[in-house]
Motif scaffolding. Structure first.
Motif, mmCIF file in Angstrom:
data_model
loop_
_atom_site.group_PDB
_atom_site.id
_atom_site.type_symbol
_atom_site.label_atom_id
_atom_site.label_comp_id
_atom_site.label_asym_id
_atom_site.label_seq_id
_atom_site.Cartn_x
_atom_site.Cartn_y
_atom_site.Cartn_z
ATOM 1 N N UNK A 7 0.821 -1.220 0.000
ATOM 2 C CA UNK A 7 0.000 0.000 0.000
ATOM 3 C C UNK A 7 0.854 1.269 0.000
ATOM 4 N N UNK A 8 2.147 1.136 0.341
ATOM 5 C CA UNK A 8 3.004 2.332 0.398
ATOM 6 C C UNK A 8 3.175 2.975 -0.968
ATOM 7 N N UNK A 9 3.184 2.154 -2.029
ATOM 8 C CA UNK A 9 3.429 2.693 -3.366
ATOM 9 C C UNK A 9 2.154 2.898 -4.161
ATOM 10 N N UNK A 10 1.078 2.233 -3.727
ATOM 11 C CA UNK A 10 -0.186 2.357 -4.461
ATOM 12 C C UNK A 10 -1.332 2.220 -3.471
ATOM 13 N N UNK A 11 -2.083 3.333 -3.296
ATOM 14 C CA UNK A 11 -3.163 3.342 -2.297
ATOM 15 C C UNK A 11 -4.382 2.542 -2.745
ATOM 16 N N UNK A 171 -4.817 16.389 -6.831
ATOM 17 C CA UNK A 171 -4.358 15.005 -6.731
ATOM 18 C C UNK A 171 -3.003 14.970 -6.023
ATOM 19 N N UNK A 172 -2.572 13.792 -5.628
ATOM 20 C CA UNK A 172 -1.339 13.705 -4.838
ATOM 21 C C UNK A 172 -0.249 12.923 -5.557
ATOM 22 N N UNK A 173 0.981 13.212 -5.170
ATOM 23 C CA UNK A 173 2.110 12.371 -5.580
ATOM 24 C C UNK A 173 2.812 11.925 -4.299
ATOM 25 N N UNK A 174 3.453 10.753 -4.371
ATOM 26 C CA UNK A 174 4.204 10.291 -3.202
ATOM 27 C C UNK A 174 5.683 10.239 -3.564
ATOM 28 N N UNK A 175 6.499 10.601 -2.575
ATOM 29 C CA UNK A 175 7.953 10.573 -2.788
ATOM 30 C C UNK A 175 8.618 9.899 -1.602
ATOM 31 N N UNK A 176 9.471 8.935 -1.911
ATOM 32 C CA UNK A 176 10.243 8.288 -0.852
ATOM 33 C C UNK A 176 11.560 9.051 -0.729
ATOM 34 N N UNK A 198 9.225 2.412 5.255
ATOM 35 C CA UNK A 198 9.894 3.366 4.366
ATOM 36 C C UNK A 198 9.439 4.798 4.651
ATOM 37 N N UNK A 199 10.391 5.756 4.612
ATOM 38 C CA UNK A 199 10.072 7.162 4.864
ATOM 39 C C UNK A 199 9.470 7.759 3.591
ATOM 40 N N UNK A 200 8.303 8.375 3.737
ATOM 41 C CA UNK A 200 7.571 8.819 2.556
ATOM 42 C C UNK A 200 6.913 10.172 2.791
ATOM 43 N N UNK A 201 6.862 10.972 1.720
ATOM 44 C CA UNK A 201 6.185 12.268 1.776
ATOM 45 C C UNK A 201 5.033 12.240 0.776
ATOM 46 N N UNK A 202 3.881 12.768 1.180
ATOM 47 C CA UNK A 202 2.729 12.869 0.292
ATOM 48 C C UNK A 202 2.555 14.344 -0.042
ATOM 49 N N UNK A 203 2.373 14.642 -1.328
ATOM 50 C CA UNK A 203 2.243 16.044 -1.747
ATOM 51 C C UNK A 203 0.976 16.224 -2.566
ATOM 52 N N UNK A 211 5.020 14.431 5.673
ATOM 53 C CA UNK A 211 5.571 13.107 5.945
ATOM 54 C C UNK A 211 4.440 12.209 6.434
ATOM 55 N N UNK A 212 4.169 11.124 5.746
ATOM 56 C CA UNK A 212 3.002 10.327 6.128
ATOM 57 C C UNK A 212 3.065 8.928 5.534
ATOM 58 N N UNK A 213 2.694 7.933 6.326
ATOM 59 C CA UNK A 213 2.677 6.544 5.856
ATOM 60 C C UNK A 213 1.284 6.010 5.620
ATOM 61 N N UNK A 214 0.266 6.877 5.696
ATOM 62 C CA UNK A 214 -1.123 6.411 5.581
ATOM 63 C C UNK A 214 -1.572 6.204 4.149
ATOM 64 N N UNK A 215 -2.862 5.913 3.970
ATOM 65 C CA UNK A 215 -3.418 5.785 2.613
ATOM 66 C C UNK A 215 -4.257 7.036 2.317
ATOM 67 N N UNK A 216 -4.266 7.452 1.062
ATOM 68 C CA UNK A 216 -4.846 8.750 0.692
ATOM 69 C C UNK A 216 -5.771 8.638 -0.497
ATOM 70 N N UNK A 217 -6.790 9.487 -0.510
ATOM 71 C CA UNK A 217 -7.662 9.554 -1.687
ATOM 72 C C UNK A 217 -6.836 10.081 -2.864
ATOM 73 N N UNK A 218 -7.214 9.624 -4.058
ATOM 74 C CA UNK A 218 -6.471 10.028 -5.258
ATOM 75 C C UNK A 218 -6.593 11.542 -5.459
ATOM 76 N N UNK A 219 -7.801 12.058 -5.216
ATOM 77 C CA UNK A 219 -8.051 13.499 -5.331
ATOM 78 C C UNK A 219 -8.824 13.920 -4.089
ATOM 79 N N UNK A 220 -8.480 15.061 -3.505
ATOM 80 C CA UNK A 220 -9.176 15.487 -2.275
ATOM 81 C C UNK A 220 -10.683 15.616 -2.486
ATOM 82 N N UNK A 221 -11.096 15.788 -3.749
ATOM 83 C CA UNK A 221 -12.517 15.865 -4.067
ATOM 84 C C UNK A 221 -13.263 14.608 -3.582
ATOM 85 N N UNK A 222 -12.558 13.472 -3.543
ATOM 86 C CA UNK A 222 -13.179 12.198 -3.153
ATOM 87 C C UNK A 222 -13.511 12.122 -1.655
#
Ligand SMILES: [Zn+2]
Length: 248
Positions: A7-11, A171-176, A198-203, A211-222
């Motif tokens: 889930x870290x690379x694909x929510x 929408x978001x992108x993730x960066x390790x 793994x250390x990850x940033x969600x933007x 900095x966050x390891x959780x799962x995120x909606x693809x677009x905040x609209x969701x």
């Protein structure tokens, strides 16, 4: 042994195949299974664990997963009970996450980020602290003190801004990246980032990274409509409680 966290690379991954690497028992007698990889989210960062099933691919064994935890070594423990047969080390399985529960937890967790984004957009330099994104209790805390007479005004402004951000969509992108580099894209980097995953940033869009390891909606609209239910300060900590319409 650390579990590979799918889930870290694909929510959006709600099923995956995995091999059983350990079968044990919890102190209270429930089955505890470790896999080489998993799409189950273990409780952490204020987001609740996933539930679902782990079934041997020939369907001769089914484990119902009712609790998922990450240990200090990065191993995910899938805790539950066998409905059919018993899993053994080496079994090839199909993991299936309960999609409705994941979606609720993801939307609540993402709403916490939107509250952060709203506070930032309002020009408030409130340093984020703890958060909880559970259906029975959703909040984010900040190291700041708000006068009681101003609390309701800020509550209303944060709610209005959060819903503007949601309606605008992003929408978001993730960066390790190593924790020591996170300050280059994040406004606040907490001291207590877990070292067991793994250390990850969600933007999101043009906002600061988080900095966050959780799962995120693809677009905040969701996320849907957010209400800020309470804003209360106590001993230098301001707790912003919120709800997502239709969830809590
Ligand atoms: Zn997050």
């Amino acid at each position: 042994m650390a579990t590979q966290l799918v889930y870290m690379e694909d929510f959006d991954v709600l099923t995956c195949t995995a091999t059983v690497v350990m079968v044990g028992k919890t102190d209270d007698g429930r089955v505890d299974v470790q896999l080489d990889r998993t799409c189950f989210y273990p409780r952490g960062g204020g987001q609740d664990w996933d539930e679902g099933t782990i079934a041997k691919t020939d369907k001769t064994v089914v484990l119902t997963v009712s609790e998922v935890r990450l240990d200090e070594y990065g191993a995910v423990h899938h805790v539950g009970s066998h409905e059919v047969g018993e899993l053994l080390v080496g079994d090839v399985t199909l993991c299936t996450v309960n999609a409705d529960r994941r979606s609720i937890n993801t939307r609540l967790h993402s709403a916490g980020h939107v509250i952060d984004m709203a506070i930032d957009q309002l020009g408030l330099d409130w340093v984020p602290g703890k958060g909880g994104h559970y259906p029975y209790m959703s909040f984010v805390e900040y190291a700041t003190e708000v006068e009681p007479s101003a609390a309701d005004d800020w509550r209303g402004k944060i709610e209005a801004t959060a819903n503007q951000i949601i309606r605008a969509g992003s929408s978001n992108v993730i960066r390790f990246m190593p924790i020591e580099d996170m300050h280059t894209v994040c406004r606040h980097v907490p001291d207590n980032i877990p070292k067991n995953k793994p250390a990850r940033v969600v933007m999101y869009g043009e906002y600061f990274g988080i900095p966050c390891g959780g799962t995120h909606v693809r677009d905040v609209h969701d996320i849907g409509h957010v209400t800020v239910t309470k804003l209360k300060s106590k001993q230098g900590v301001t707790k912003v409680s919120y709800a997502v319409v239709g969830i809590n």
